[in-house]
Design an enzyme around this catalytic site. Structure first.
Site, PDB file in Angstrom:
ATOM      1  N   ASP A 357      29.533  34.042  48.125  1.00  0.00           N
ATOM      2  CA  ASP A 357      28.553  34.740  47.294  1.00  0.00           C
ATOM      3  C   ASP A 357      27.926  33.695  46.375  1.00  0.00           C
ATOM      4  O   ASP A 357      28.555  33.230  45.426  1.00  0.00           O
ATOM      5  CB  ASP A 357      29.249  35.841  46.490  1.00  0.00           C
ATOM      6  CG  ASP A 357      28.282  36.609  45.595  1.00  0.00           C
ATOM      7  OD1 ASP A 357      27.141  36.163  45.412  1.00  0.00           O
ATOM      8  OD2 ASP A 357      28.690  37.659  45.052  1.00  0.00           O
ATOM      9  N   LYS A 382      19.028  39.357  41.343  1.00  0.00           N
ATOM     10  CA  LYS A 382      19.274  38.400  40.258  1.00  0.00           C
ATOM     11  C   LYS A 382      18.211  37.293  40.276  1.00  0.00           C
ATOM     12  O   LYS A 382      17.037  37.547  40.106  1.00  0.00           O
ATOM     13  CB  LYS A 382      20.691  37.849  40.387  1.00  0.00           C
ATOM     14  CG  LYS A 382      21.789  38.892  40.614  1.00  0.00           C
ATOM     15  CD  LYS A 382      21.910  39.897  39.504  1.00  0.00           C
ATOM     16  CE  LYS A 382      23.222  40.701  39.589  1.00  0.00           C
ATOM     17  NZ  LYS A 382      23.320  41.595  40.778  1.00  0.00           N
TER      18      LYS A 382
END
Length: 581
Positions: A357, A382
Site C-alpha cells: 500500500d 489521497k
C-alpha cells in the site's frame, strides 16, 4: 556500422551540461552494476570525434571541455572517421560531438564535473529510446532536441564522417522512434502522444469524459474496443495507462476506492490460505482482513516487519499467499525494507505475492514495483487526487497473469472507476509533484518544530527516526504525514480541538492540512484490546500537512499547544513566527 549508439549534441548548447547539480547514484550498488552492464552490452561503442573545435572563449569559460581522454583510449582508431584518438581529438573539446556509452562508463570518474551526461544516459536506457534511421528532411527539433535536449540514436547505416543528422545517409527511412523518458514530475503532467491507444479525432488538450454506459457497435458479431463502461471506458483507459507509466507497472487499474482496490487484490487469496500483514495498518484494511478471516477462513498474521527476519517464523511454502506492507506505516510511521522482505518471501514462498500500500508516498516519491513488490495499490482519494473531491483506488501490477485475475474481479464486481471520477483523478495526478514537494517541505519544518519543543515525533525526514537511512534508500522524499505523542490522551484531545487552520478530519493527502487522533477516528474500528496488543498509543496525534504557508501552520499549532497546556510562552513573551521556532 550496425546499431552504433551515440549521444548527439548541438554546439550552441555546449555550456549547458556543465552547470548541472550532481545527480544521486542509483539506489544501491547492485542496481548501479546492473545498469553499467546493460550499457556495456547494448551501447558498446566508444566515441566519435568531430573536426570543429570550440573557440578559445569557450575553452576559457568552460575548462572542463579541455580534458584529455583517458590514456587507455589514446591511440584507438575512431570507428567512424578512421582517425586516431588523441589529445587533439578530445570529444569534449569539439563543437559538434558525440561519444559512446562505453566511454561514459570507463570515464565516469573523470566526468563528475559534467554529471548531466551520466544522469541523462541512465534515463534514456530506462526508456530504451531508439531512432534507427533518418530521412533527409528530419531536423533536430523534430527529433525533440531543443536548446539543451539530448537524444539517444542508433543507426543501422552510417556514412563516414561526423554522426550528425546532416551527414547520415539520406537514403534511409525512419523505422522506429520512441520518446525520451523524462523525470517523474514531467511524466506526471504529460500523456505521451498515442500512449493510451484511445482514439480522439479532435485532439482535445484535456482528455474527453465519455459519460456513457454503453457504446454502439458496427457489427452484431465483432465488438469494438469498448462496449459497456463496467468493463471499460476510454476515459478510464487513458487514466489507467498513464498510471501504469508513473507507477512503473505493466498494467494499472482504477477502481471506486482504496478499499475496493485491496478487495480486488484480496480475491487472489483462496480459503485456507494465509496473509502476512504489518501490525500498523489502516483501520479499514484491518476491518477487511478480519472479515476475510471470519467468513472465508483466510487467516492474517499481524507482525512488526521492521526486522524482516521475523518473517521466517510465519512463512509457509504453500499457505502464504500475500505479504501486505505499508511503508511508511499509518500512523506510527515505521519503515519496512521492501527489497529485503521481497527477497525473503520470493525465495521461501514462490507463489506468494508482495503487496505494498503506497498511499503514504505516492508514485512520485516511491515505486514499490521497482523495489521487488508484485502489486502496489493506492487510495487515489489521497495524494493522487489531492483535493478530497472524489473516491478512487489504484492498482499497479507487473505480472500479466495476476493482472488478468484482478481485472476479472473488477469487471465481475463492477467496481471500476466512473468516467467523470477518472477524469478528475487524471487531472489531480498532473499536479501531484508540485503539491507533494510543497507538502513535504512544510512537513519537514513542522516535524523539526515539534521535535525542538520536546515531543516524540514520528517522521522519516528527521535524522532521529531510527529508519531514516533505510527510508531514503527506497524513497526520494519523507512524505507529508507525521505523528507525535503527548503522553496524555486528554491533552491530545485538547490540542486537536484547539487548532483553527488544521481541520479535524480523517484521511490525508489533500491540499489543506488535517489533524486527528487515529485511535478515536481512522483506526477506531480496531478494538482497544488489539490496539494495546500492537502498542498503538492512545495519545497519538496525526498531522497530514497541506500546502498552506508553513509559518501559519506552525503558528496555529503553537497556539493550540499553548492553549491546551502542552507548552507555555517563554517568560510571558508573545509568540512570533521565526525560523528558530
Amino acid at each position: 556500422f550496425s546499431l552504433t549508439t551515440f549521444l548527439v549534441r548541438q554546439k550552441s548548447t555546449l555550456s549547458s551540461p556543465f552547470n548541472q547539480p550532481s545527480p544521486p547514484p542509483l539506489e544501491n550498488k547492485e542496481d548501479q552494476q546492473e545498469f553499467e552492464e546493460l550499457v556495456r552490452k547494448n551501447l558498446g561503442s566508444r566515441w566519435t570525434n568531430f573536426d570543429k573545435a570550440v573557440t578559445e572563449e569557450e575553452e576559457t569559460a568552460h575548462p572542463d571541455v579541455r580534458r584529455k581522454p583517458p590514456a587507455e583510449f589514446e591511440g584507438d582508431k575512431n570507428p567512424v572517421t578512421g582517425e586516431i584518438n588523441g589529445p587533439k581529438h578530445d570529444p569534449l573539446k569539439h563543437g559538434d560531438w558525440s561519444y559512446g556509452a562505453r566511454g561514459l562508463i570507463d570515464w565516469k570518474s573523470d566526468i563528475t564535473n559534467a554529471p548531466f551526461h551520466w544522469s541523462l544516459l541512465r534515463r534514456l536506457i530506462t526508456r530504451k529510446v531508439i531512432v534507427t534511421q533518418f530521412t533527409p528532411d528530419l531536423s533536430y527539433h523534430e527529433l525533440n532536441i531543443a536548446s539543451s535536449r539530448w537524444i539517444l540514436i542508433g543507426l543501422d547505416k552510417m556514412d563516414s564522417g561526423p554522426s550528425t543528422p546532416s551527414t547520415v545517409s539520406t537514403s534511409s527511412q525512419i523505422i522506429g522512434c520512441d520518446i525520451i523518458r523524462y523525470r517523474t514530475a514531467t511524466e506526471l503532467v504529460h500523456l505521451d502522444s498515442g500512449e493510451s491507444g484511445v482514439k480522439d479525432n479532435y485532439n482535445a488538450s484535456s482528455t474527453p469524459i465519455y459519460q456513457t454506459a454503453t457504446f454502439k457497435q458496427n457489427s452484431a458479431t465483432e465488438m469494438g474496443d469498448f462496449d459497456y463502461t463496467r468493463s471499460g471506458n476510454p476515459t478510464r483507459s487513458v487514466l489507467e495507462i498513464h498510471l501504469a507509466k508513473i507507477m512503473s507497472a505493466k498494467r494499472a487499474f482504477a477502481v471506486s476506492s482504496g478499499m475496493s482496490a485491496f478487495d480486488a487484490i484480496a480475491r487472489l487469496v483462496r480459503s485456507g490460505e494465509e496473509i502476512i500483514a504489518g501490525d500498523d495498518l489502516y483501520g479499514g484494511t484491518n476491518r477487511l482482513l478480519s472479515y476475510l478471516h471470519k467468513n472465508y477462513d483466510i487467516k492474517t498474521h499481524h507482525i512488526d516487519m521492521t526486522n524482516p527476519t521475523i518473517l521466517y517464523s510465519y512463512l509457509h511454502p504453500t499457505r502464504t499467499r500475500l505479504v501486505l506492507l505499508e511503508t511508511p506505516t499509518n500512523p506510527l510511521i515505521k519503515i519496512y525494507d521492501i527489497p529485503t522482505i521481497a527477497s525473503i518471501v520470493h525465495e521461501h514462498c514462490p507463489n506468494a505475492l508482495i503487496v505494498v500500500d503506497n498511499t503514504m508516498m505516492s508514485p512520485y516519491l516511491q515505486k514499490p514495483l521497482k523495489l521487488g513488490a508484485d502489486i502496489t495499490y493506492h487510495s487515489g482519494t489521497k495524494y493522487l487526487s489531492g483535493h478530497h473531491d472524489l473516491m478512487a483506488g489504484v492498482i499497479g501490477v507487473n505480472d500479466d497473469v495476476v493482472a488478468e485475475k484482478i481485472y476479472f474481479a473488477i469487471n465481475a464486481t463492477g467496481c471500476g472507476l466512473s468516467p467523470f471520477d477518472s477524469w478528475l483523478l487524471l487531472r489531480g495526478v498532473k499536479t501531484l509533484a508540485i503539491r507533494m514537494d510543497k507538502q513535504q517541505a512544510n512537513a519537514q519544518q513542522i516535524a523539526e518544530f515539534l521535535e525542538y519543543h520536546g515531543f516524540k515525533v514520528n517522521f522519516p525526514g528527521l535524522k532521529s527516526h531510527p529508519q531514516h537511512d533505510l527510508h531514503f534508500k527506497m524513497s526520494r522524499g519523507p512524505g507529508a504525514v507525521l505523528s507525535f505523542l503527548t503522553g496524555d490522551t486528554e491533552l491530545s484531545e485538547r490540542i486537536v480541538e484547539s487548532t483553527k487552520l488544521w481541520a479535524i478530519s480523517v484521511s490525508f493527502g489533500c491540499v489543506n492540512s488535517l489533524i486527528s487522533m487515529p485511535c478515536r477516528m481512522s483506526h477506531a474500528s480496531i478494538p482497544a484490546a488489539v490496539r494495546a496488543e500492537r502498542n498503538f498509543p492512545e495519545d497519538l496525534i496525526r498531522l497530514c500537512v497541506g500546502i498552506e504557508d508553513v509559518n501559519d501552520l506552525i503558528e496555529d499549532l503553537y497556539q493550540a499547544l499553548v492553549n491546551s497546556g502542552a507548552l507555555k510562552y517563554p517568560n510571558g513573551v508573545q509568540f512570533e513566527t521565526n525560523t528558530n521556532y
